[in-house]
Scaffold this motif. Structure first.
Motif, PDB file in Angstrom:
ATOM      1  N   ASP A 149       0.830  -1.204   0.000  1.00  0.00           N
ATOM      2  CA  ASP A 149       0.000   0.000   0.000  1.00  0.00           C
ATOM      3  C   ASP A 149       0.865   1.254   0.000  1.00  0.00           C
ATOM      4  OD1 ASP A 149      -2.216  -1.591   0.031  1.00  0.00           O
ATOM      5  OD2 ASP A 149      -2.574  -1.414   2.177  1.00  0.00           O
ATOM      6  N   VAL A 182      -6.797   2.338  -5.177  1.00  0.00           N
ATOM      7  CA  VAL A 182      -6.039   1.918  -3.993  1.00  0.00           C
ATOM      8  C   VAL A 182      -5.087   2.998  -3.497  1.00  0.00           C
ATOM      9  CG1 VAL A 182      -6.215  -0.527  -4.543  1.00  0.00           C
ATOM     10  CG2 VAL A 182      -4.295   0.796  -5.452  1.00  0.00           C
ATOM     11  N   ALA A 450      -8.916  -7.982  -3.605  1.00  0.00           N
ATOM     12  CA  ALA A 450      -9.376  -6.827  -2.833  1.00  0.00           C
ATOM     13  C   ALA A 450     -10.825  -7.050  -2.452  1.00  0.00           C
ATOM     14  CB  ALA A 450      -9.246  -5.542  -3.643  1.00  0.00           C
TER      15      ALA A 450
END
Length: 466
Positions: A149, A182, A450
């Motif tokens: 991330d 994201v 996800a």
């Protein structure tokens, strides 16, 4: 404007069948010449040459490219385009001067020759910037909680710095081609899209194919009328503009940009292991030039990110396979020819623990010609069909997917009982000895890339960029 639901569905179906690479038009901020390899003459030209070059388009058709537009031979241009990175054109900054201003050239290969696309130039980007070290960090394999991330965010920050766009998104596809934003960087007070999810139809298959083929897409002015491209012969094959940079924009996507109050946009494809993983999408509310060399620099940064992420995925996959293998052995004991008589009994006796371990609703165990079903899942015939595909296409003896039908189309008829799959060969048994654990719902599948989001998309048109 897109109207009610039925109008939207009709528009989306029309978009899915649109031949985007054969649009026959370009964006008006540049001009195009298509040159045939066999005789090096111009076979197609955009109609705006009169306003840009002072010569009508007919003056170029059937003739060699004017030497005033090129400082290199066509042979050199073809060679450079052939050797360019996959999905990227060969760039020639400041190749000519028009009206006292520099123009850049992008050269792309087609089946019959080359596309020569000229755009206004600009100052060259610096070869070394404070962000170059950040870009190099993208090549490192992410490690530790949250590290991928962090790399998503770092990628968005670098692209924001290089382009100056007001909003930069990192968009990731799931196995079923739905997707999620994201990471996001907002340099202007614009709406946030972070965490939003989009269904697969928002970026249809034809658009995804172009994103895989052409790694970058720039729309300078979403409000400008396109310019026609004319050919040497009235009935000749339409010009393939798929590899090019100036191709006109789908009307539905222009509506999408209008809904978002976006005037200029840019996107770069993220290709991981030869597949479209996602893309970086950039939006700006006003006109914002983005010279070809800057776009090329962004594409290379995105490639660095993809290399680092691929290494991370490979490591995670190995750890996942090893963990599943160890856990199954710990739960059921050794598997193989010497244990075949007791494997079924052990699975039946510990079925709840086994299914919970792999996050599945059902399982099918193949031992030689014997098929044993556990839980409420595919029938024996369906399980055999899945197993035959698994054995034939996965020589390493393992597969995990949250969308089985994306890999095995016949599974689309089994969505209610086999949406996802974890397949594991039983070593060192016969070729058909395997365990196939199935998820009845994609939402319950542990290998989903996800999870489903809770926020809805604001504009019911097309996806983040086309």
């Amino acid at each position: 404007m897109v109207g009610d639901g039925s109008s939207l569905d009709q528009a989306l179906r029309s978009c899915e069948s649109e031949l985007l690479h054969l649009s026959g038009q370009i964006q008006p901020h540049g001009f195009l010449l298509a040159v045939r390899d066999s005789d090096e003459i111009v076979t197609h030209v955009s109609r705006n040459t009169a306003s840009v070059l002072g010569e009508p388009p007919e003056a170029f058709l059937g003739r060699p490219v004017p030497t005033t537009l090129l400082w290199q031979s066509l042979a050199d241009l073809r060679a450079a385009a052939t050797e360019a990175l996959s999905g990227l054109p060969a760039l020639f900054p400041n190749v000519t001067s028009i009206g006292g201003k520099p123009w850049d050239l992008a050269v792309s290969r087609t089946a019959e020759g080359c596309l020569l696309e000229f755009e206004p130039g600009g100052p060259a980007p610096p070869s070394v910037t404070p962000w170059m070290n950040e870009s190099l960090r993208l090549l490192r394999v992410p490690s530790g909680p949250g590290q991928p991330d962090a790399n998503f965010r770092r990628l968005a920050e670098i692209v924001s710095h290089l382009t100056g766009f007001g909003r930069v998104l990192v968009y990731r596809f799931d196995d079923d081609w739905s997707g999620e934003v994201v990471a996001e960087v907002l340099a202007l007070p614009l709406d946030s899209y972070l965490g939003l999810r989009f269904p697969s139809g928002d970026i249809p298959a034809n658009a995804r194919a172009l994103y895989s083929r052409t790694r970058q897409r720039f729309i300078f002015d979403a409000e400008a009328a396109p310019v026609d491209v004319i050919g040497l012969e009235a009935n000749q094959t339409p010009l393939d503009q798929g590899p090019g940079t100036l191709r006109s924009v789908s009307p539905l996507h222009l509506q999408y940009l209008h809904n978002m109050k976006v005037r200029s946009s840019f996107s770069a494809s993220v290709i991981v292991k030869g597949k479209l993983w996602g893309m970086v999408a950039c939006h700006h509310p006003a006109l914002l030039p983005l010279p070809l060399p800057v776009r090329d620099q962004v594409a290379r940064v995105v490639r660095d990110f993809a290399v680092g992420y691929l290494a991370f995925v490979a490591g995670e996959h190995l750890r996942f396979v090893d963990g599943i293998d160890r856990a199954i052995v710990a739960l059921l004991g050794p598997l193989g020819p010497t244990a075949q008589e007791s494997v079924i009994d052990r699975l039946h006796n510990r079925a709840p623990d086994f299914l919970r371990l792999v996050g599945a609703d059902s399982a099918a165990v193949m031992l030689g010609d014997r098929v044993e079903l556990i839980g409420d899942g595919p029938t024996a015939a369906e399980a055999i069909e899945i197993d035959r595909w698994f054995v034939a296409t996965n020589p390493r003896g393992f597969v995990s997917t949250a969308c089985l039908s994306s890999l095995f189309p016949a599974a689309s008829e089994m969505q209610d009982c086999a949406s996802g799959l974890i397949g594991l060969r039983v070593p060192p048994g016969k070729a058909r000895d395997s365990i196939c654990a199935c998820c009845g719902s994609a939402a319950n599948c542990p290998v989903k890339s996800a999870g489903p989001g809770t926020r809805s998309r604001p504009h019911p048109t097309t996806g983040p960029g086309r």
